[in-house]
Design an enzyme around this catalytic site. Structure first.
Site, PDB file in Angstrom:
ATOM      1  N   ASP A  85       0.816  -1.213   0.000  1.00 42.00           N
ATOM      2  CA  ASP A  85       0.000   0.000   0.000  1.00 42.00           C
ATOM      3  C   ASP A  85       0.852   1.266   0.000  1.00 42.00           C
ATOM      4  O   ASP A  85       0.563   2.224  -0.725  1.00 42.00           O
ATOM      5  CB  ASP A  85      -0.935   0.004   1.215  1.00 42.00           C
ATOM      6  N   ASP A 105     -11.298  -2.958  11.740  1.00 38.80           N
ATOM      7  CA  ASP A 105     -10.307  -3.893  11.208  1.00 38.80           C
ATOM      8  C   ASP A 105      -9.894  -4.919  12.250  1.00 38.80           C
ATOM      9  O   ASP A 105      -9.830  -6.125  11.980  1.00 38.80           O
ATOM     10  CB  ASP A 105      -9.074  -3.137  10.710  1.00 38.80           C
ATOM     11  N   LYS A 161       0.668  -6.548   1.879  1.00 41.06           N
ATOM     12  CA  LYS A 161      -0.092  -5.288   1.821  1.00 41.06           C
ATOM     13  C   LYS A 161       0.202  -4.418   3.034  1.00 41.06           C
ATOM     14  O   LYS A 161       0.280  -3.182   2.920  1.00 41.06           O
ATOM     15  CB  LYS A 161      -1.587  -5.598   1.723  1.00 41.06           C
ATOM     16  N   HIS A 190      -5.012  -9.380   3.085  1.00 41.71           N
ATOM     17  CA  HIS A 190      -3.983  -9.560   4.104  1.00 41.71           C
ATOM     18  C   HIS A 190      -4.546  -9.915   5.466  1.00 41.71           C
ATOM     19  O   HIS A 190      -3.993 -10.758   6.181  1.00 41.71           O
ATOM     20  CB  HIS A 190      -3.135  -8.292   4.201  1.00 41.71           C
ATOM     21  N   ARG A 191      -5.664  -9.310   5.827  1.00 39.58           N
ATOM     22  CA  ARG A 191      -6.204  -9.559   7.163  1.00 39.58           C
ATOM     23  C   ARG A 191      -6.824 -10.948   7.292  1.00 39.58           C
ATOM     24  O   ARG A 191      -6.822 -11.533   8.377  1.00 39.58           O
ATOM     25  CB  ARG A 191      -7.201  -8.468   7.551  1.00 39.58           C
ATOM     26  N   GLU A 225     -11.066  -5.180   1.153  1.00 39.47           N
ATOM     27  CA  GLU A 225     -10.332  -5.905   0.112  1.00 39.47           C
ATOM     28  C   GLU A 225     -11.150  -7.051  -0.472  1.00 39.47           C
ATOM     29  O   GLU A 225     -10.952  -7.457  -1.622  1.00 39.47           O
ATOM     30  CB  GLU A 225      -9.002  -6.430   0.678  1.00 39.47           C
ATOM     31  N   ASN A 256      -4.636  -2.311  -4.903  1.00 38.80           N
ATOM     32  CA  ASN A 256      -5.842  -2.480  -4.090  1.00 38.80           C
ATOM     33  C   ASN A 256      -5.721  -1.652  -2.812  1.00 38.80           C
ATOM     34  O   ASN A 256      -6.233  -2.021  -1.767  1.00 38.80           O
ATOM     35  CB  ASN A 256      -6.054  -3.956  -3.750  1.00 38.80           C
TER      36      ASN A 256
END
Length: 643
Positions: free
Chosen positions: A49, A315, A411, A386-387, A343, A92
């Protein structure tokens, strides 16, 4: 597709220094670019990012210099990008795409903004509507309401009160607020409906203030940027550690014993996700906190379920969904509608993958409800998110699992899995490799019994595959056909009993014919791939002893103890001869010796996972040893490595 197999974990403890916050990093980069003067940005997150933001700023003519490590020098352009026409690819990266959209729409240039396919599915219509209220000229190049976008020079209307919805993404409000000082006029943004992810707006306001712009606000509904506002470099800015990333390691401590301490973010943080620690405390975790650190350990009585409004930690709340797998009761996470426009659709993705593991899951438009159950080994899809990858790593405390596309963590946290491994301890593995008839199966079985560990006879899996293929009429050299059988092999190990398709196989897999068949199917790459995760799934608490020909080299390359057990070909042939005679089967010693020599050659020369002694394996020649002596030697080695 790349994958990472995680063994079942037994504990977690240690200290982790966090990477910089993604949210802070990209906000600071953009404001440093828009400011008057030079800004030294320290501890910037190194990730996909931030790379997209840095690349965009360079393309716009901003002076960007790498000072080494995580430190950068940004030469501000005082609100006017030198390059007036550009096409930018932003991957993204929502924290780059949305603020840049607002800034460039008001910057008086001609710009095209694009991203990956998923970015073109993420809504941006509310931000565009707000910019158009100011007079910005923004055109959709694809579907209305979504990127890619074409931004053209326009006359910005002064004194307009911009209205923007607050219930889709806080990044829309962030983008508008960060861009409004470029107009030079007083400007107001009114939020329609409830504002979600309020802590991220707090981050925006705090960083704007650091660069000299103070936003006046009336609660969470009305924000005013005073006339004459402009960004001025504060000189040096330090980026906090990422509070969302802290959540994974705090959860590790809460699930795996702990303590696990994270450094770089703590009580004094401007990030709302530090409140994840409070949510974890409600689940029973023991939390300690300082100005720049946090730590968590497991409660003696175990974690308990919570019913929580997660608007303040959108998040980090994802981490609670997988932590819920280890809590007593049903956990409900509410007010998480923003998950659906990230995402990936994170509510749907989380529900799908949790169900793979065996959890009971209920999902709605803005909630998810998780009830734990006995976990199954599974391959977790990460949806280029990623999460998802980082959250589901926690499930390894309940079962071995596979993480597909693990590099998506780049990311925000490129070395996440290395940090994860350093803070956790896996169920130990003793890998015993060696040629056919070396006695490794007998030794491995007895070592496993002595230690109370599970036992994996990898050779039996290949023999079972050969037997299943034969019964299905599939030739052993039919790679695709045999691999398809291996992928769905219905096998059960219970003591000395092995079942295939629910039926005991007995000595059917111990014949010389099946030995030859196992050796033939074992050279097929697709078959080995199909059986790899099945073998690794045996790595569960309290530990595993596995024997085969590639246990230490391929299946368990990080085994706690590796042993290469061998004997002369003559000794092995005599052992095999005696085994067959004792079972009442006919045997010919010269033929057995010739067959072993040929099999050794075939196994050691094959292109995929050849039989070899690893450099870190201990060699044990059993030519002149009894079984008891060999077992005792392996047990002695196991004590030396502190399993």
């Amino acid at each position: 597709m790349e994958f990472l197999d995680l063994p079942q974990l037994v504990s977690a403890a240690g200290t982790v220094r966090l990477p910089g916050s993604k949210s802070i990093s990209n906000r600071v980069l953009l404001l440093a670019a828009l400011a008057e003067g030079e800004t030294e940005v320290r501890d910037l997150l190194a990730s996909d990012d931030t790379e997209r933001m840095l690349d965009a700023l360079k393309a716009l003519g901003v002076g960007v210099s790498h000072l080494g490590g995580e430190n950068w020098l940004i030469k501000g352009c005082a609100g006017r990008f030198p390059v007036k026409q550009a096409e930018l690819f932003l991957g993204n990266a929502g924290t780059a795409f949305r603020p840049l959209t607002a800034a460039l729409a008001l910057a008086g240039g001609d710009y095209i903004l694009k991203g990956v396919a998923r970015m073109h599915e993420r809504p941006i219509g509310d931000l565009v509507d707000g910019l158009r209220q100011l007079g910005a000229d923004v055109t959709y190049l694809g579907n209305d309401g979504y990127p890619p976008l074409h931004l053209k020079p326009a006359t910005i209307a002064p004194g307009v009160a911009v209205k923007v919805r607050g219930d889709v993404s806080s990044q829309f409000l962030t983008g508008l607020l960060m861009a409004l000082p470029l107009t030079g006029e007083a400007a107001t943004v009114e939020v329609v409906g409830e504002l979600i992810s309020k802590p991220y707006i707090e981050i925006t306001l705090a960083i704007m203030a650091r660069f000299g712009v103070i936003v006046e606000r009336d609660g969470w509904q009305r924000f005013t940027v005073p006339a004459g506002s402009c960004y001025v470099s504060p000189g040096t800015v330090y980026v906090e550690g990422d509070a969302s990333s802290a959540s994974y390691f705090l959860a590790l401590g809460a699930i795996g014993g702990g303590p696990v301490r994270v450094e770089g973010v703590g009580r004094d943080s401007i990030q709302g996700d530090v409140k994840f620690a409070e949510a974890l405390a409600k689940m029973g975790a023991e939390i300690d906190m300082g100005p720049n650190w946090m730590a968590a350990r497991a409660p003696k009585s175990g974690l308990v379920a919570v019913d929580l409004d997660c608007n303040h930690i959108p998040d980090a709340a994802m981490t609670l969904a997988t932590t819920a797998l280890f809590a007593k009761g049903t956990t409900t996470l509410r007010n998480i509608a923003s998950w659906r426009v990230k995402e990936t659709d994170r509510i749907a993705a989380m529900a799908t993958e949790l169900r793979k593991l065996g959890a009971l899951v209920e999902e709605g438009e803005d909630f998810i409800r998780v009830t734990p159950a006995a976990l199954n080994s599974a391959a977790i899809d990460t949806y280029d998110d990623h999460r998802m990858a980082m959250c589901f790593s926690l499930a390894a405390f309940g079962t071995p699992l596979r993480i597909n596309d693990p590099k998506c963590v780049a990311k925000t946290f490129p070395d996440y899995f290395e940090r994860f491994a350093a803070a956790t301890k896996a169920a130990p593995v003793i890998a015993i490799d060696g040629p056919s008839a070396s006695g490794k199966g007998t030794v491995a079985g007895r070592v496993a019994a002595a230690l109370g560990y599970a036992y994996l006879d990898s050779g039996a899996l290949y023999r079972l595959t050969a037997l299943a293929a034969q019964r299905a009429g599939v030739a052993w050299d039919d790679e695709a056909g045999v691999a398809a059988i291996a992928a769905v092999l219905d096998v059960e190990f219970s003591g000395e009993e092995i079942r295939l398709g629910g039926a005991v196989v007995g000595d059917a897999i111990r014949t010389e014919e099946m030995s030859a068949g196992a050796s033939k199917v074992a050279v097929l790459p697709a078959v080995r791939d199909a059986l790899l995760f099945r073998q690794r799934a045996f790595n569960q608490r309290p530990g595993l002893v596995g024997d085969g020909r590639d246990m230490g080299s391929v299946v368990f390359p990080h085994a706690t103890l590796k042993v290469f057990l061998t004997a002369s070909a003559e000794a092995r042939a005599e052992r095999r001869y005696k085994q067959l005679i004792d079972k009442g089967l006919s045997a010919n010693l010269p033929d057995l010796l010739a067959d072993l020599v040929q099999r050794d050659e075939r196994d050691s020369q094959r292109s995929v996972a050849p039989l070899r002694q690893e450099a870190d394996a201990k060699r044990l020649d059993t030519t002149h040893l009894t079984i008891e002596q060999a077992v005792n030697q392996v047990l002695a080695w196991s004590r030396e490595v502190s399993l």
